[in-house]
Every structure is written in C-alpha cells, then in structure tokens.
Scaffold this active site. Structure first.
Site, PDB file in Angstrom:
ATOM      1  N   HIS A 277      42.437-121.418 -83.449  1.00  0.00           N
ATOM      2  CA  HIS A 277      41.261-122.112 -84.267  1.00  0.00           C
ATOM      3  C   HIS A 277      39.914-122.284 -85.213  1.00  0.00           C
ATOM      4  CE1 HIS A 277      41.038-123.523 -79.771  1.00  0.00           C
ATOM      5  NE2 HIS A 277      42.086-124.386 -80.286  1.00  0.00           N
TER       6      HIS A 277
ATOM      7  N   GLY B 164      48.109-127.282 -86.092  1.00  0.00           N
ATOM      8  CA  GLY B 164      48.098-125.732 -86.148  1.00  0.00           C
ATOM      9  C   GLY B 164      49.961-125.719 -85.272  1.00  0.00           C
TER      10      GLY B 164
ATOM     11  N   SER C  62      45.853-119.640 -77.139  1.00  0.00           N
ATOM     12  CA  SER C  62      45.389-121.271 -75.814  1.00  0.00           C
ATOM     13  C   SER C  62      43.751-121.007 -75.084  1.00  0.00           C
ATOM     14  CB  SER C  62      46.882-121.611 -75.228  1.00  0.00           C
ATOM     15  OG  SER C  62      46.019-122.153 -74.659  1.00  0.00           O
TER      16      SER C  62
ATOM     17  N   MET D 268      40.231-129.656 -79.599  1.00  0.00           N
ATOM     18  CA  MET D 268      39.513-129.613 -77.888  1.00  0.00           C
ATOM     19  C   MET D 268      38.655-128.779 -77.216  1.00  0.00           C
ATOM     20  SD  MET D 268      42.479-131.880 -76.000  1.00  0.00           S
ATOM     21  CE  MET D 268      43.411-130.533 -75.026  1.00  0.00           C
TER      22      MET D 268
END
Ligand code: AMP
Length: 289
Positions: A40, A157, A195, A33
């Site tokens: 990531h 993940g 996050s 996203m």
C-alpha cells in the site's frame, strides 16, 4: 511526516475534495481496505508524486474502508484486520494529506442503497467465479469513492490484477474521466506478495504460502527459456501448489486486459493463481516475459 487529516463522514470529505478542486489542485486517490503494508505504501507515495505533478503541491488522499459489499457470506469480513492508528501513521509517512475512514459501513452503504455497478465480462472468471458478487461490490464502492473524491488519478495495485482490469473497464465504459494507474506488486524478500491477509497465516502456513510466488517465478524462468505452451506451465504451477498442501482455486494464463485464457504465453500474458493455504485464500500473479 505529518498526520493526515482524518474524515469519517463521506459528505464532509466530498465537500473538502470539491473545495480543493475549485482551487485548481490536482487530486490523487488510493482506495484501500486498511491494515496498510509496504505494498500500500508504494501506492500512497505514488499518489503524493502524482498529486504534485502539476508543478504545484496537490492533494494526495487515501480511503480506508473494509467494504462489506465485496465480501461473500462465510468470507472474512468480521475478522479482516483493522489498524486505523497504524494506517494513519503509514499514510503520514507517505505524505498523504487526507484520509477518509468511515466509522460505520452505513455511512457508505445506508439501508436504502440500491444502485450497483456491474462490469460484465472481465468480472466473470478467476476470482469472479469463486467469489460471486465480489467485483460488483468492488466496482460499486470504487465508483462511489471516485464520485465523492473526483480525483485526477486513482492508484491501484497489480497484485489484484483482475480488480484492476475490472476498474479500468468501468472507468472507460462509464467515462469517469480519471486516470487509472496500476503499480507493481511489492513482495517480501523471499517472494511472498504482501497482503493484509498474510496476517492470518501461521508460521508453518507462511512457509507453505511461498509456493505461490515460487510457482510464478518457475513459470517465468520456463517462459524465458522458450517454453510458451500454457498447458505444461499450468500443470507445473498447479503441481507446485499442491505439493505445498495448498488447495488450488485457479491457475490460468490469460490475456492481460480481456483476461481470457490463452494457449500460448506470449510476452505480456499474465499467469494468475489463487489458492487456499489453511483457511487463508491467497492470490498472486506475474506478467510473463
Ligand atoms: P486492499 O487494501 O487489499 O484492498 O488493497 C488496496 C490496494 O493496494 C489495491 O489496489 C491493491 O491491489 C493494492 N495492493 C495490495 N497489496 C499489494 C502489494 N503487495 N503490492 C502492490 N499493491 C498492493
């Protein structure tokens, strides 16, 4: 580092990926996203590595799409952080060749969209209980991205443990014919799991958010010392979160694949937790030793 080619039109993306497959190239996909961080980046580098695993340079690709169908009413869809320029740089540094970033959600979910993927059992507890419809949205968008891309391998993940279980079930049950790879959680030096939502935390909340990883590490140490009964482990983790002023959504020890609660934390069982720190909902988990 080179900048990846940016696609905003899913149809053009599908044609490009199809052409690559016809050339016999291996494709590795990382769905995200956006608002990309080092967690990531580890997935993106793995995509590069796995795309090239056939002994020939393959195609490492990523998608950046804030999927509206996985947000519930009143959740953070409108304020979810977005940074396409930074994300393209991160993708480039990781060796990603192509990025799909639809400019408008209607390019992925046009008004006449009416087909949904529901993964039943593993979607039900944990985040599925507090976010109704969330995993239906996740499964549907990932199914669509897999069909648009038809990768050999898709990389996710372990940070989103339940999501990974849902997607493994979907890929198996519906014979997507893609290898699903789960990557370990990347953490800050002090333990906080990276996050995109950490950006919501004030400095004071950032400090309190450490209770999540500390609760997990404490449980890991207790289990390593032989304390395998789930109930006292859960009680301690919950107490640690509450002492930090976090509002607990769930704390559970589960079977790693079925996600059903277990009474004893045998090796491989997973401790999962979700809690609100201020207005920010955070999740974290740890595979017990
Ligand atoms: P998101 O953009 O949050 O939907 O995440 C995209 C992918 O990155 C998902 O497969 C996540 O599980 C994964 N991911 C997010 N945070 C981390 C992290 N801290 N470590 C490893 N993977 C992560």
């Amino acid at each position: 580092m080179s900048t990846p080619a940016l696609f905003t039109d899913p149809a053009a993306w599908q044609a490009r990926c199809l052409a690559a497959r016809r050339e016999g190239l291996r494709l590795a996909l990382v769905p995200t996203m956006g608002s990309l961080h080092a967690g990531h980046a580890s997935l993106l580098r793995e995509a590069r590595r796995r795309a090239d695993a056939g002994g020939r340079r393959g195609l490492a690709v990523a998608s950046i799409f804030v999927n509206p169908t996985q947000f519930g009413p009143g959740e953070d869809l409108a304020r979810y952080p977005r940074d396409l320029e930074g994300d393209l740089a991160t993708c480039g540094q990781a060796g990603i060749d192509l990025v799909l970033a639809p400019g408008d959600p209607a390019q992925v979910f046009p008004p006449d969209h009416q087909s949904w993927v529901t993964v039943e059992r593993v979607s039900q507890g944990l985040c599925g209980a507090s976010r109704p419809g969330h995993f239906r949205g996740v499964a549907t968008v990932v199914a669509k991205l897999l069909n648009l891309t038809r990768p050999d391998v898709a990389i996710f993940g372990e940070k989103d443990w339940q999501q990974l279980a849902v997607l493994r079930a979907m890929v198996r049950d519906l014979a997507f014919g893609v290898e699903v790879v789960g990557m370990p959680i990347v953490r800050e030096a002090d333990g906080l799991a990276l996050s995109s939502r950490n950006a919501y935390l004030s400095a004071e909340e950032r400090g309190r958010a450490l209770a999540l990883s500390r609760a997990l590490f404490e449980a890991r140490d207790a289990v390593a010392g032989g304390a395998r009964e789930a109930a006292p482990l859960l009680a301690r983790a919950r107490a640690r979160l509450e002492a930090a002023g976090a509002r607990v959504d769930y704390v559970e020890v589960v079977d790693p694949l079925a996600l059903t609660p277990v009474a004893r934390a045998e090796p491989g069982a997973v401790l999962l937790l979700a809690a609100l720190v201020g207005r920010t909902r955070l999740i974290d988990n740890l595979v017990l030793p």
